[in-house]
Motif scaffolding. Sequence first.
Motif, mmCIF file in Angstrom:
data_model
loop_
_atom_site.group_PDB
_atom_site.id
_atom_site.type_symbol
_atom_site.label_atom_id
_atom_site.label_comp_id
_atom_site.label_asym_id
_atom_site.label_seq_id
_atom_site.Cartn_x
_atom_site.Cartn_y
_atom_site.Cartn_z
ATOM 1 N N GLY A 60 0.743 -1.312 0.026
ATOM 2 C CA GLY A 60 0.111 -0.071 -0.050
ATOM 3 C C GLY A 60 0.993 1.344 0.071
ATOM 4 N N VAL A 61 0.354 2.246 0.387
ATOM 5 C CA VAL A 61 1.021 3.695 0.489
ATOM 6 C C VAL A 61 1.055 4.205 1.867
ATOM 7 C CG1 VAL A 61 1.051 6.008 -0.368
ATOM 8 C CG2 VAL A 61 0.443 4.119 -1.835
ATOM 9 N N SER A 62 2.238 4.612 2.224
ATOM 10 C CA SER A 62 2.281 5.156 3.788
ATOM 11 C C SER A 62 3.178 6.345 3.533
ATOM 12 C CB SER A 62 3.328 4.146 4.542
ATOM 13 O OG SER A 62 3.462 4.533 5.986
ATOM 14 N N THR A 63 2.768 7.284 4.353
ATOM 15 C CA THR A 63 3.386 8.696 4.588
ATOM 16 C C THR A 63 4.540 8.494 5.518
ATOM 17 O OG1 THR A 63 1.744 9.923 3.344
ATOM 18 C CG2 THR A 63 3.302 11.146 4.702
ATOM 19 N N VAL A 64 5.741 8.983 5.171
ATOM 20 C CA VAL A 64 6.961 9.008 5.960
ATOM 21 C C VAL A 64 7.321 10.571 6.186
ATOM 22 C CG1 VAL A 64 9.177 8.282 6.518
ATOM 23 C CG2 VAL A 64 7.844 6.773 5.224
ATOM 24 N N THR A 65 7.074 10.746 7.556
ATOM 25 C CA THR A 65 7.707 12.117 7.676
ATOM 26 C C THR A 65 8.798 12.385 8.553
ATOM 27 O OG1 THR A 65 5.340 12.887 7.848
ATOM 28 C CG2 THR A 65 6.677 14.304 9.091
ATOM 29 N N VAL A 66 9.787 13.092 8.334
ATOM 30 C CA VAL A 66 11.068 13.205 9.031
ATOM 31 C C VAL A 66 11.216 14.874 9.478
ATOM 32 C CG1 VAL A 66 13.478 13.190 8.851
ATOM 33 C CG2 VAL A 66 12.237 11.473 7.463
ATOM 34 N N SER A 67 11.317 14.716 10.859
ATOM 35 C CA SER A 67 11.456 16.300 11.538
ATOM 36 C C SER A 67 12.936 16.241 11.769
ATOM 37 C CB SER A 67 10.514 16.297 12.523
ATOM 38 O OG SER A 67 9.094 16.433 12.120
ATOM 39 N N VAL A 68 13.350 17.568 11.787
ATOM 40 C CA VAL A 68 14.816 17.885 12.440
ATOM 41 C C VAL A 68 14.586 19.195 13.159
ATOM 42 C CG1 VAL A 68 17.379 18.509 11.714
ATOM 43 C CG2 VAL A 68 16.013 16.904 10.237
ATOM 44 N N ASP A 69 15.199 19.210 14.327
ATOM 45 C CA ASP A 69 15.159 20.445 15.101
ATOM 46 C C ASP A 69 16.525 20.571 15.771
ATOM 47 O OD1 ASP A 69 15.088 19.327 18.291
ATOM 48 O OD2 ASP A 69 14.260 17.883 16.955
ATOM 49 N N ASP A 70 17.090 21.788 16.139
ATOM 50 C CA ASP A 70 18.094 22.365 16.749
ATOM 51 C C ASP A 70 17.935 22.316 18.278
ATOM 52 O OD1 ASP A 70 17.036 24.724 17.037
ATOM 53 O OD2 ASP A 70 18.035 25.577 15.509
#
Length: 290
Positions: free
Chosen positions: A30-40
Motif C-alpha cells: 500500500g501507500v504510507s506517508t513517512v515524515t522526518v523532522s529535524v530540530d536544533d
Amino acid sequence: SDMLYTQILNGVNSGQSADLQISLEPDQNGVSTVTVSVDDDNGAVVTQSFDLTVVPVNDAPLFYISDAYVREADLVYGTNEDTDLVLTFDVYDVDIEENDQSISFVANSFDTGIVNPIVSGTYQGSNIYSSTVTFDVVDNANGAVSLNVLAIDDDNMLATINIDLSVFAVNDSPVFVLDPAAELLNKEEDAATYTIALTPSYVDIATNSQSLQYLINVTTESVLTANIINQSVTGEYAELEINLQENQSGTSKIYVQVFDDNDGSVVQFIDIAVSAVNDLPAFIIDDALE
C-alpha cells in the motif's frame, strides 16, 4: 503505520548526517506517508514528508501438512478395492484477505481406470480454505495410481500435493444362478442323458487373473448321477451332465458349488423329479428275458 516502521541510524557531525532505515512488515502493501523532522537545540524545526508505495507481490498458497505450511508435499495412502478414500487439507494464503484473492482446487488421477478424484473447497476465514478430496475407487479395480491435488490462486500460483495411492485387491465371490427350464427338472424314467448349461460370472477373472472350479453333490444316486463336463479354462462356462439310473424313479437334489482361487464360493441346487414309466412284462426263458 501497520505497513512499515522507521528508525534513524548513523547520525554524525552533531546530526548533520544520518540514515533513515525503513523496514517493511511481512506481506503488507500500500501507500504510507513517512515524515522526518529535524530540530536544533534552540527549538527550530524543519519537516519533510514523502509517500512510500509498497507494490503487492503475489504469495503462493500453502498446504498445511504435518504441522507445517508447504508449497509441495508427497504423501502415500492405501485403501481397499471398492472403498472410497476421503481426505481433507487446509490451505493458507495471505493474499486472500490482503489482496482479495480466492483459491480454486483441482484434483487429477493418472489412471482413471482405478481412481477418479473429486475435490471441493470452502473458505473458513483467516486466510484459510478447507479442501475435501474424495478418491472415488472404480468398482472391482485395484492397483497403484498416482494423483495430485492443486490449490491455485487468482494469479495462477499453485501449491501441490502428490499422492501415491495403493488400492488393495479384495476377493469377490462368484455370482451364480441355477434356474433351468421346467422340462430339465422333470424327466421320465430311462430318459436319455442330458445337460444343463452353467454360466457363473466373476469379476476377479479379469481383474485378478483368477478362475472358477466346480463341486457337485447328488443326494439320491440311486435315482441319478451327475458330472461336470465341457468346463472352459476360466470356468465361466461348464455343463452339468445328468444320467438317470435305469428303471429308477423318484426325486434327487443336485447341489452345485462354484468356488474361486481364494475359496470364495456360492452354492445353488435343483430338484430333479423322475417319474415312473410302466415296463412291459417279460418271460424268462433259459435265463434270458424275452
